[in-house]
Design an enzyme around this catalytic site. Sequence first.
Site, mmCIF file in Angstrom:
data_model
loop_
_atom_site.group_PDB
_atom_site.id
_atom_site.type_symbol
_atom_site.label_atom_id
_atom_site.label_comp_id
_atom_site.label_asym_id
_atom_site.label_seq_id
_atom_site.Cartn_x
_atom_site.Cartn_y
_atom_site.Cartn_z
ATOM 1 N N MET A 78 13.640 56.914 21.457
ATOM 2 C CA MET A 78 13.905 56.511 22.839
ATOM 3 C C MET A 78 15.372 56.692 23.227
ATOM 4 S SD MET A 78 11.566 53.035 23.066
ATOM 5 C CE MET A 78 11.863 52.828 24.819
ATOM 6 N N HIS A 79 15.633 56.596 24.517
ATOM 7 C CA HIS A 79 16.967 56.454 25.113
ATOM 8 C C HIS A 79 17.830 57.721 25.104
ATOM 9 C CE1 HIS A 79 15.873 52.276 24.747
ATOM 10 N NE2 HIS A 79 16.026 52.277 23.436
ATOM 11 N N ASP A 237 8.783 55.635 20.860
ATOM 12 C CA ASP A 237 8.274 55.488 19.497
ATOM 13 C C ASP A 237 7.772 54.088 19.193
ATOM 14 O OD1 ASP A 237 10.844 54.414 19.538
ATOM 15 O OD2 ASP A 237 11.604 55.675 17.917
#
Length: 492
Positions: A78-79, A237
């Site tokens: 992520m991110h 995830d």
Amino acid sequence: MLYIGVDLGTSAVKLLLMDGSGAIQKIVSREYPICFPHPGWSEQNPEDWLRQTLDGIRELTAQCDRSQIAGIGCGGQMHGLVVLDEHDQVLRPAILWNDGRTAEETEYLNTVIGRETLSRRTANIAFAGFTAPKLLWMRKHEPELFARIRKVMLPKDYLNYMLTGVHCTDVSDASGMLLFDVEHKCWSPEMLELCGLHEAQMARVFESYESVGTLKPDVAQALDLPETVKVCAGAGDNAAAAVGTATVGDGQCNISLGTSGTIFISSEHFGVDPHNALHAFAHADGHYHLMGCMLSAASCNKWWMDDILGTKDYAAEQSPITDDRLGRNHVFFLPYLMGERSPHNDPAARGTFIGLTMDASRADMTQAVLEGVAFGIRDSLEVARSLGLNIQRSKICGGGAKSPLWRKIFANALNLDIDVPVTEEGPGYGGAMLAAVACGEYPSVAAAANALIHVKETIHPDPEIAARYEVQYRKFREIYPTLKALFPRLQG
């Protein structure tokens, strides 16, 4: 029919082939490099993800009837900030979730814009790893590149775009950008304006289990797959891992021990931690979840074993740590090798051994690493308990969860029943399940989870060991506040 699940991780992409009954036919893993161009920075080349994923799919499907492959679903780190130009070319290496360069931007967002404002707009405050601070950093330090941005994407969304030609994201992954109105599941106009963006630069938002499109003809030909293969939106995830462990519906819990560590609590209703120590995100099942995330979990053990002790025999190093030693260690470890997110939100925090004496052994230090990660997850669990959430048990997944000793430490240090699913493939399995829902194999994520996920073992806390860990945890909680002011001074 057959479904491909993709787990786009930090060190490798892991792919699995699942049939409609949930049986895994094959697993393939392909590694790619990670770059640390400056201390605290962390980057990857998105084209490496794509190349290894496509090669992995070819290997994964080499011996199967490819005409039976119906869908692909991806769970991804992520991110991370992926930016494309007007020709859909990658502008710069992706800035990853564990990159710590945005301390100044994070401070600006939390203090000048204000935590209350951010929480009202996005249900979250700024953390150094989130996407919005990265965009502010790029606008300040790379203004020429920033001006050329035509699409802002997340790692797994870049893969989905390259497979389908659709600029897409899902609600769970978008929740971690600090650009998304989580409650209403749409982009926040105020946050886009703050970061110098407009909505046309953002991906179209889908629920995780929705199909975003089918394979592009050239991709289908290159993979020797039918053009009718559907690609679902997938999930971040942690949300994908939660699906893969049946952590869906109301009040379910999952602990993930990967490179990072998370505690994930699903809910049918939107809710925000008033202290913003836990993230409030949309879930891949169509509802919501709270999540605590520590930046270094199984990676702490990998660092200790591989880089410091110089061994790959993890089991041998853990074998001296018997039950009588649990909860009696005089060595403690702060697991903040990349700074820390939940619940401290402190990029300056660092890993620390404390309590060493002349009789401290190699096994004591190994045990301290395992316990430090468990205590770090418990910090977030305590926040959840303070909100009135009555959590009695949790699933567990991720590479670290393969250690019987670590599972026992978690059960006792957190005083929870720990359920080990039969299938421990987390994000990849969750991605395949989402693809099965997108293709109509199951009517909902909950239905898929109920049909496919089974528990093979439950580790119950031992009352005596748990009581010892209660005393140890109270000591652990005092270490970070005592050292907090020192950490920034160590980095001059």
